[in-house]
Design an enzyme around this catalytic site. Sequence first.
Site, PDB file in Angstrom:
ATOM      1  N   LEU A  31       0.813  -1.218   0.000  1.00 49.00           N
ATOM      2  CA  LEU A  31       0.000   0.000   0.000  1.00 49.00           C
ATOM      3  C   LEU A  31       0.843   1.263   0.000  1.00 49.00           C
ATOM      4  CD1 LEU A  31      -2.736  -0.966   2.639  1.00 49.00           C
ATOM      5  CD2 LEU A  31      -2.878  -1.137   0.143  1.00 49.00           C
ATOM      6  N   GLY A  34       7.899   4.005   3.034  1.00 45.28           N
ATOM      7  CA  GLY A  34       8.549   5.221   3.518  1.00 45.28           C
ATOM      8  C   GLY A  34       9.952   4.945   3.986  1.00 45.28           C
ATOM      9  N   ALA A  35      10.534   5.936   4.629  1.00 41.65           N
ATOM     10  CA  ALA A  35      11.924   5.823   5.078  1.00 41.65           C
ATOM     11  C   ALA A  35      12.091   4.740   6.132  1.00 41.65           C
ATOM     12  CB  ALA A  35      12.394   7.162   5.630  1.00 41.65           C
ATOM     13  N   ASP A 164       2.486  15.604  11.850  1.00 37.73           N
ATOM     14  CA  ASP A 164       2.763  15.142  10.484  1.00 37.73           C
ATOM     15  C   ASP A 164       1.507  15.173   9.621  1.00 37.73           C
ATOM     16  OD1 ASP A 164       4.437  14.294   8.445  1.00 37.73           O
ATOM     17  OD2 ASP A 164       4.200  12.165   8.912  1.00 37.73           O
TER      18      ASP A 164
END
Length: 411
Positions: A31, A34-35, A164
Amino acid sequence: MEGSVLDSYNIPNKSKVNKKHVQDFHPIKLLGEGAYGKVLLVKEKTNGKLFAMKQMCKAEILIMSDEVVEKENTLRSPKMKQVERTFSERNILKEIEHPNIVKFFYSFHDLNKLYLVLQFIPGGELFYHLNKLSKFSETVASFYTLEISLAIHFLHNKGIVYRDLKPENCLLNEKGHLILTDFGLSKSVSDEKLYSYCGTPEYAAPELLSSENTGYSKSVDWYSVGCVLYDMLTSKPPYEGTNPVLILQKINKDPKKLWPSFPHYLSSDMKDFLSGLLNRDPLKRWDVDRLWDERYATKEEKSKHKKKKKGKSDTKTSYYKQHNIFRTLNWDKLSKAEYQNSTFGPIVPIITDLNLAENFDEEFTNRNLNDIINTEVGNNASMGKQNMDHELLFQGFSYDAGTSFLDRYMM
């Protein structure tokens, strides 16, 4: 105070915990990535229920311990503080329940990874729908701003700063209502200032981006609400740049301007609303948590409020929920889970098969999971011994939400 990993060393009674393992779930689609790890659509093998599984690599988390962390008087090592931040997402999620916040069901870990098993929100990212439609009408944008605001205000009342907010972290459920997800940068606080740089620069408040590092408060979340609303209305955030320094330069370019320029096609009500949230001066920014709802203000507060309104000021003093952009929306109804479950939002995602994850970016959903898994197996084998040395740091990470909670929300 941020939830401490040290408290989690008291391992729960095994008879009360139904420990899950990654082998209990069948991976279906990627899906997102990220980092710090990946999010997969998975199906529980015993009952066929769908979940979103967030996987975080322990080695990456420990490497991050060399980065800047919160400024606080403590003798704990950077490594321990970074592990605490990792536990914080799990600790925050297990304590909150709100119709516009993703539900958390299980957490567990193995030699190489940490796993969070979350509610699968099949409508995909708000960013996905924004890209398809280019921009939203003021009516649609106001609706989703209301639902974002319900979630942010709820978190602030619980002593949590989100840090965020961006369209990628706002998902739509099958009925088109907004669900806030990804609490990896959230922090439990009292009234103390925060200092660490985090978040996405285009949606971050200037005091968070500033190199002066004078600290910031939960007000940064309301600035980000303004950024997301601006993005929904114009198809781009208010300030863009290749790095935080450039974005901050654009914000501060004209000392006389406290907020960005607004497109001519926006209504005067919308410009007024945005100017309150996007005020670059945190002391003059709309104090939304204090001016949340006029109906619950005391007589003394209303009296002070009227006096402030009489004088000219760059500080917004009107009540948030009573603002004119929300005039056609019913806050009381929309704040209730029962109402959201029985009504539709303005954008209803097309879902033909939940297993297809068709409202997520094909860049991820078309990836071959076998290739991803085979690559990870090779990497994990080389890191196994190192991870065994750090195993105690993650002890107590496992969690089970309980049968009644699972029955209410499992898809």
